[in-house]
Design a protein around this motif. Structure first.
Motif, PDB file in Angstrom:
ATOM      1  N   PHE A  23       0.677  -1.252  -0.030  1.00 42.79           N
ATOM      2  CA  PHE A  23       0.044   0.116   0.013  1.00 42.79           C
ATOM      3  C   PHE A  23       0.988   1.199  -0.043  1.00 42.79           C
ATOM      4  O   PHE A  23       0.757   2.098  -0.619  1.00 42.79           O
ATOM      5  CB  PHE A  23      -0.870   0.015   1.305  1.00 42.79           C
TER       6      PHE A  23
ATOM      7  N   ASN B 237       0.995   7.328  -6.430  1.00 38.59           N
ATOM      8  CA  ASN B 237      -0.159   8.340  -6.528  1.00 38.59           C
ATOM      9  C   ASN B 237       0.535   9.766  -6.083  1.00 38.59           C
ATOM     10  O   ASN B 237       0.063  10.718  -6.918  1.00 38.59           O
ATOM     11  CB  ASN B 237      -1.145   8.088  -5.584  1.00 38.59           C
TER      12      ASN B 237
ATOM     13  N   GLY C 229      -2.116  -0.360   5.534  1.00 39.70           N
ATOM     14  CA  GLY C 229      -3.357  -0.877   5.371  1.00 39.70           C
ATOM     15  C   GLY C 229      -4.139  -1.212   6.490  1.00 39.70           C
ATOM     16  O   GLY C 229      -5.611  -1.015   6.212  1.00 39.70           O
TER      17      GLY C 229
ATOM     18  N   MET D  68      -7.861   7.065  -4.581  1.00 41.93           N
ATOM     19  CA  MET D  68      -7.168   6.283  -5.528  1.00 41.93           C
ATOM     20  C   MET D  68      -7.712   6.508  -6.982  1.00 41.93           C
ATOM     21  O   MET D  68      -8.475   6.974  -7.013  1.00 41.93           O
ATOM     22  CB  MET D  68      -7.010   4.640  -4.992  1.00 41.93           C
TER      23      MET D  68
ATOM     24  N   LEU E   1      -9.564   5.788   3.405  1.00 41.78           N
ATOM     25  CA  LEU E   1      -8.871   5.424   1.968  1.00 41.78           C
ATOM     26  C   LEU E   1     -10.241   4.824   1.191  1.00 41.78           C
ATOM     27  O   LEU E   1     -11.047   4.195   1.349  1.00 41.78           O
ATOM     28  CB  LEU E   1      -8.175   3.790   2.232  1.00 41.78           C
TER      29      LEU E   1
ATOM     30  N   ASN F 143     -10.579   3.407  -2.289  1.00 39.83           N
ATOM     31  CA  ASN F 143      -9.690   2.756  -3.163  1.00 39.83           C
ATOM     32  C   ASN F 143     -10.247   2.574  -4.628  1.00 39.83           C
ATOM     33  O   ASN F 143     -11.269   3.319  -4.792  1.00 39.83           O
ATOM     34  CB  ASN F 143      -9.754   1.196  -2.640  1.00 39.83           C
ATOM     35  N   CYS F 144      -9.254   2.212  -5.573  1.00 45.92           N
ATOM     36  CA  CYS F 144      -9.455   2.294  -6.863  1.00 45.92           C
ATOM     37  C   CYS F 144     -10.886   1.785  -7.300  1.00 45.92           C
ATOM     38  O   CYS F 144     -11.321   1.015  -7.046  1.00 45.92           O
ATOM     39  CB  CYS F 144      -8.521   1.277  -7.390  1.00 45.92           C
TER      40      CYS F 144
ATOM     41  N   HIS G 101     -12.216   2.307   5.312  1.00 47.56           N
ATOM     42  CA  HIS G 101     -11.771   1.872   3.985  1.00 47.56           C
ATOM     43  C   HIS G 101     -12.781   1.384   2.999  1.00 47.56           C
ATOM     44  O   HIS G 101     -13.625   0.652   3.329  1.00 47.56           O
ATOM     45  CB  HIS G 101     -10.643   0.665   4.027  1.00 47.56           C
TER      46      HIS G 101
ATOM     47  N   GLY H 252     -13.563   0.074  -0.193  1.00 42.92           N
ATOM     48  CA  GLY H 252     -12.851  -1.198  -0.989  1.00 42.92           C
ATOM     49  C   GLY H 252     -12.992  -1.063  -2.530  1.00 42.92           C
ATOM     50  O   GLY H 252     -13.706  -0.248  -3.003  1.00 42.92           O
ATOM     51  N   LEU H 253     -12.127  -2.005  -3.237  1.00 37.41           N
ATOM     52  CA  LEU H 253     -12.066  -1.508  -4.724  1.00 37.41           C
ATOM     53  C   LEU H 253     -13.292  -1.719  -5.035  1.00 37.41           C
ATOM     54  O   LEU H 253     -14.234  -2.819  -5.074  1.00 37.41           O
ATOM     55  CB  LEU H 253     -11.127  -2.582  -5.125  1.00 37.41           C
TER      56      LEU H 253
ATOM     57  N   LYS I  53     -14.525  -1.317   7.192  1.00 42.34           N
ATOM     58  CA  LYS I  53     -13.914  -1.742   5.655  1.00 42.34           C
ATOM     59  C   LYS I  53     -15.237  -2.289   5.164  1.00 42.34           C
ATOM     60  O   LYS I  53     -16.002  -3.073   5.413  1.00 42.34           O
ATOM     61  CB  LYS I  53     -12.852  -2.829   5.662  1.00 42.34           C
TER      62      LYS I  53
ATOM     63  N   ALA J 290     -14.577  -5.162  -1.028  1.00 36.03           N
ATOM     64  CA  ALA J 290     -14.639  -4.855  -2.691  1.00 36.03           C
ATOM     65  C   ALA J 290     -15.746  -5.240  -3.387  1.00 36.03           C
ATOM     66  O   ALA J 290     -16.195  -6.034  -2.940  1.00 36.03           O
ATOM     67  CB  ALA J 290     -13.398  -5.592  -3.436  1.00 36.03           C
TER      68      ALA J 290
END
Length: 541
Positions: free
Chosen positions: A12, A19, A63, A105, A121, A123-124, A139, A141-142, A157, A160
């Motif tokens: 990470f 980035n 992370g 991200m 965070l 994420n992508c 967080h 997630g993706l 969290k 994803a």
């Protein structure tokens, strides 16, 4: 450009390194890690304070959510600048608020008025929709989606690909799921402070909707109503009439230099674009903007007030003179068809389903003695002597908002019964309600009198505002409009009493009977003053 120190050189950490490079906001970028050995790592985590002068900016790229927030707080305590790192491919609303040390991200989206705490965070490819709140260290997630108005707790969290829907919040004053559903259907549920019952109407269930305002206060911003489907059997037609007329009025008011946001009601569509919302019980709800600095009166207090109300309804008729009345739905068939009201009364009398006819023989005889009167205006309409117009059909004083500062009539409200009709019915209903000092349900008939002074004040204001669009025949029959609409209303109250009080809200068993008696007392006094009424109309015509 400043130098950036990244705490953590795992997978990470290297994502954040790339980035940060992509943002082109930093001159040099270095890393700290207790285990990693590579050119970019210039020391252990414990060395962070010693490097603050050379690297004034620092972020925590761990992370583990709690560890990330822990180190963000330590960096802030040590007077580091803890920036947010947002990849250039991400889309972040300018109204979003993003806390220290958070990361957005590649191709992530943070939408309007969203708030991210510190050390978050996104994420992508993740999406955080408008008005969401993501608390410290969470967080996203993706490829996950946090829907509008959601709240994500600290250190949580979102996995994803997961989709998070907003949980409904408790709203003070909401006692039913149907009202709650309606608030959310119109988009108020996530901000609404509280609701409370509102108004004094007989037919619909009405609520004031309070929303947060500046300074931490709440303000009345909307009026929400559940429409009585027993009365208005086709709410789609009711709302089509209302939207058509109010949108037309906005244009006329604007052309005349007025304020359309104050001089006509502005109805609101649901979030799905519908004119109204239907709840799980099949009941329709609608909503309109509250007009501030306005007042509504339940009874006439002064002749000037009644005069101003007359100008309001006269202006309303004139403004709608160009609206095609034949395009409106007749949402309550034969609403002011006095012959039909008489027929309904006679049917209720014949059936006497509640065995109440024995308690109101005098009132029954009063109606039967005036059978012929019930056809006077209907015959004129059939012959073409009286034109069909866009009419309000419930022109009581309490269906006008007055400007609190000037005392002048401001806006016509309660538009459920907007339909094609006779101008005489609108005029007559105002006289019925307002040309007396007594309440509509005054039990002491000695207090109920038809007031010629108030009649003259209203007639003057009405003809001043609407006179040039009224035909000579309409002016001639104005006194008949006052008498017959009062008789018709009394017939309606008496019919509802005989049928068991299905239509009007009542507070006790003889409420409708008391109401009908006040109307019949007014009819009697109008009949005695009819010649003087005609003379007053002629004076102002």
């Amino acid at each position: 450009m400043p130098n950036l120190l990244i705490l953590g050189a795992g997978g990470f950490g290297h994502m954040i390194y790339e980035n940060a490079q992509a943002t082109r906001q930093f001159d040099r970028i270095a890393m700290l890690d207790d285990a990693a050995k590579e050119p970019a790592v210039i020391g252990k985590l414990v060395d962070y304070k010693a490097l603050r002068r050379e690297y004034p900016c620092a972020v925590a790229a761990f992370g583990n959510n709690k560890m990330r927030v822990h180190w963000v707080e330590k960096l802030l305590e040590a007077d580091f600048v803890v920036p947010t790192i947002i990849h250039p491919s991400a889309v972040v609303s300018p109204s979003a608020v993003i806390g220290a040390g958070s990361f957005v991200m590649q191709r992530a989206v943070v939408n309007t008025h969203t708030v991210l705490g510190k050390g978050c965070l996104v994420n992508c490819g993740a999406i955080v929709d408008h008005d969401a709140v993501v608390e410290d260290g969470a967080h996203i997630g993706l490829g996950s989606v946090v829907k509008a108005n959601c709240r994500i707790g600290a250190w949580r969290k979102v996995e994803a690909g997961e989709v998070i829907f907003a949980a409904r919040r408790r709203i003070d004053g909401v006692g039913t799921r149907e009202l709650e559903d309606a608030l959310y259907a119109f988009g108020f549920g996530n901000q609404c402070s509280y609701v409370r019952p509102f108004g004094a109407g007989h037919i619909n269930e009405t609520y004031a909707v309070y929303m947060p305002a500046e300074g931490g206060k709440d303000e009345l911003r909307y009026v929400m109503q559940r429409v009585n489907k027993h009365v208005f059997k086709n709410p789609g037609e009711v709302m089509a009439n209302i939207f058509g007329v109010t949108e037309y009025l906005r244009g006329i008011i604007r052309e005349n230099g007025g304020d359309p946001d104050r001089e006509t009601l502005s109805y609101i569509k649901t979030k799905s674009g519908e004119n109204y919302f239907e709840d799980t019980q099949g009941q329709p709800w609608r909503c309109y903007n509250f007009i501030p600095d306005s007042v509504c009166y339940q009874s006439v207090e002064t002749p000037e007030q009644f005069y101003q109300s007359a100008r309001s309804f006269g202006r309303f008729l004139k403004q709608l003179d160009g609206y095609p009345a034949d395009t409106l739905y007749e949402t309550i068939p034969k609403f002011h068809d006095t012959e039909d009201r008489l027929a309904n009364f006679e049917r209720a009398l014949e059936r006497d389903v509640k065995n109440r006819a024995r308690t109101c023989k005098k009132e029954i005889d009063f109606v039967l003695a005036r059978r012929a009167d019930c056809s006077v205006l209907m015959e004129q309409l059939r012959s073409g002597s009286l034109p069909l117009r866009v009419t309000h059909n419930d022109t009581k004083l309490n269906n006008i908002l007055f400007d609190a500062a000037t005392g002048k009539g401001l806006c016509i409200i309660d538009l459920d019964t907007i339909m094609p009709g006779l101008a005489l019915n609108d005029y007559g209903d105002s006289i019925r309600f307002g040309a007396t000092r007594a309440a509509e349900d005054e039990p002491d008939l000695a207090k109920v009198h038809f007031d010629l002074e108030l009649f003259e004040a209203y007639t003057c204001g009405y003809l001043e505002a609407a006179g040039d669009v009224l035909t000579p025949a309409e002016k001639e029959y104005l006194p008949w409009g006052a008498k017959l609409i009062t008789l018709e209303c009394g017939i309606r109250f008496l019919t509802d009493y005989l049928q068991g009080d299905d239509y009007f809200k009542t507070q006790y068993s003889t409420h409708n009977l008391v109401r009908c008696r006040t109307q019949f007392k007014l009819v009697e006094e109008m009949e005695q003053a009819f010649g003087r009424m005609q003379a007053i109309v002629k004076k102002y015509s």
